[in-house]
Design an enzyme around this catalytic site. Structure first.
Site, PDB file in Angstrom:
ATOM      1  N   ASP A 104      13.458  27.083 -84.377  1.00  0.00           N
ATOM      2  CA  ASP A 104      14.123  25.797 -84.226  1.00  0.00           C
ATOM      3  C   ASP A 104      15.161  25.626 -85.351  1.00  0.00           C
ATOM      4  OD1 ASP A 104      13.861  23.089 -82.633  1.00  0.00           O
ATOM      5  OD2 ASP A 104      13.863  22.496 -84.749  1.00  0.00           O
ATOM      6  N   TYR A 209      20.449  17.656 -87.995  1.00  0.00           N
ATOM      7  CA  TYR A 209      21.255  17.644 -86.774  1.00  0.00           C
ATOM      8  C   TYR A 209      22.668  17.152 -87.060  1.00  0.00           C
ATOM      9  CZ  TYR A 209      16.936  18.331 -84.123  1.00  0.00           C
ATOM     10  OH  TYR A 209      15.763  18.858 -83.623  1.00  0.00           O
ATOM     11  N   HIS A 268       8.909  25.730 -75.945  1.00  0.00           N
ATOM     12  CA  HIS A 268       9.691  25.817 -77.177  1.00  0.00           C
ATOM     13  C   HIS A 268       8.822  26.090 -78.403  1.00  0.00           C
ATOM     14  CE1 HIS A 268      12.652  24.915 -80.234  1.00  0.00           C
ATOM     15  NE2 HIS A 268      11.918  23.917 -80.703  1.00  0.00           N
TER      16      HIS A 268
END
Length: 288
Positions: A104, A209, A268
């Protein structure tokens, strides 16, 4: 398992200390980098087989996560990679090339580390995430299934909406990206909720992010300057994950020696859903 772990705090720079966990005393070092919204704990079931295979394992909480400090800035992946370089080389006195695995957000940091310190990484394992600066990232970024990229990237609003609702938000976040919703154990989920309910923790997580545009510039500049990575790369994806079927293609954009692995019955959260398969894949790849 937890009795075999050693916890520590490393001073990195003024205003930043990183929490880390170590296990094993083998001659080779494996550095494991978690993602959002997790901490070093996502590697709990990956660490024992790596130690048994002769690795010294280091699993930090990166800048802003878990028990590491949460500075106001520095969440571009090049800076986060530099944090970890200081941790390894200055604080832990690691010598020789390391095996690097990132999941990730940790994948993004791992790639930045491998580009910045090319002679200090022997193998790279990238686990289920798009890499800023690649064509694959540009495609996935607009996929409705990764709506959280845009949401987390907005200034202040995500904190306002999620603060006080961390548990249901994180539960929905995990469930939507799982092939097996039971794979993240209740005690681990509780630990993640506690970690991201701490003052400043959501902001720090979302800042990783908000740095994507800077990461795109940095990664494209590094690729133009240094060329593709020439170390062995294992690109791992979950069978039902958004990025699972394109991660090998993505890594071929930035590396020359890429092996792909799609793990069945996983989403994921590969380190939780298939920890032993993932650990064995790293062990097998680093024997070559």
């Amino acid at each position: 398992m937890t009795d075999d772990l050693t916890h520590g705090m490393a001073p990195i720079e003024p205003g930043l200390r990183l929490h880390y966990v170590t296990a094993g005393e083998g001659p080779r070092t494996a550095l494991l980098l978690h993602g959002f919204p997790q901490t070093w704990r996502e590697w709990r079931h990956v660490i024992p087989p790596l130690v048994a295979a002769g690795f010294r394992v280091i699993a930090p909480d990166y800048r802003g996560a878990g028990n590491s400090w949460r500075p106001a800035d520095g969440y571009d992946k090049r800076t986060m990679a530099r944090d970890l370089h200081v941790l390894l080389r200055t604080h832990l006195n690691v010598e020789g090339p390391v095996v690097l695995m990132g999941h990730d957000i940790g994948l993004m940091v791992a790639y930045a580390y491998a580009q910045a310190y090319r002679d200090e990484v022997s193998h790279l394992v990238t686990v289920d995430a798009p890499l800023p600066g690649t064509e694959v990232f540009d495609r996935i970024r607009t996929d409705p299934r990764v709506w959280h990229f845009a949401f987390h990237g907005v200034r202040d609003v995500p904190e306002m909406l999620v603060a006080g609702r961390e548990r249901p938000y994180l539960q929905a976040f995990f469930d939507a990206r799982s092939a097996d919703p039971s794979a993240v154990a209740p005690e681990d989920f509780d630990a993640y909720v506690d970690a991201y309910s701490a003052p400043g923790a959501l902001r720090a997580g979302f800042e990783t992010y908000r740095a994507f545009d800077q990461d795109i510039e940095d990664n494209r500049a590094a690729l133009a300057r240094n060329g593709k990575l020439d170390i062995p790369v294992l690109a791992v994806g979950g069978a039902t994950s958004t990025a699972g079927d394109v991660i090998e293609q993505m890594m071929r954009e930035v590396a020359t020696d890429v092996t792909g692995l799609r793990i069945p019955n996983t989403g994921h959260w590969v380190p939780d859903e298939a920890p032993h398969t993932l650990a064995q894949a790293l062990i097998d790849r680093t024997k070559a």
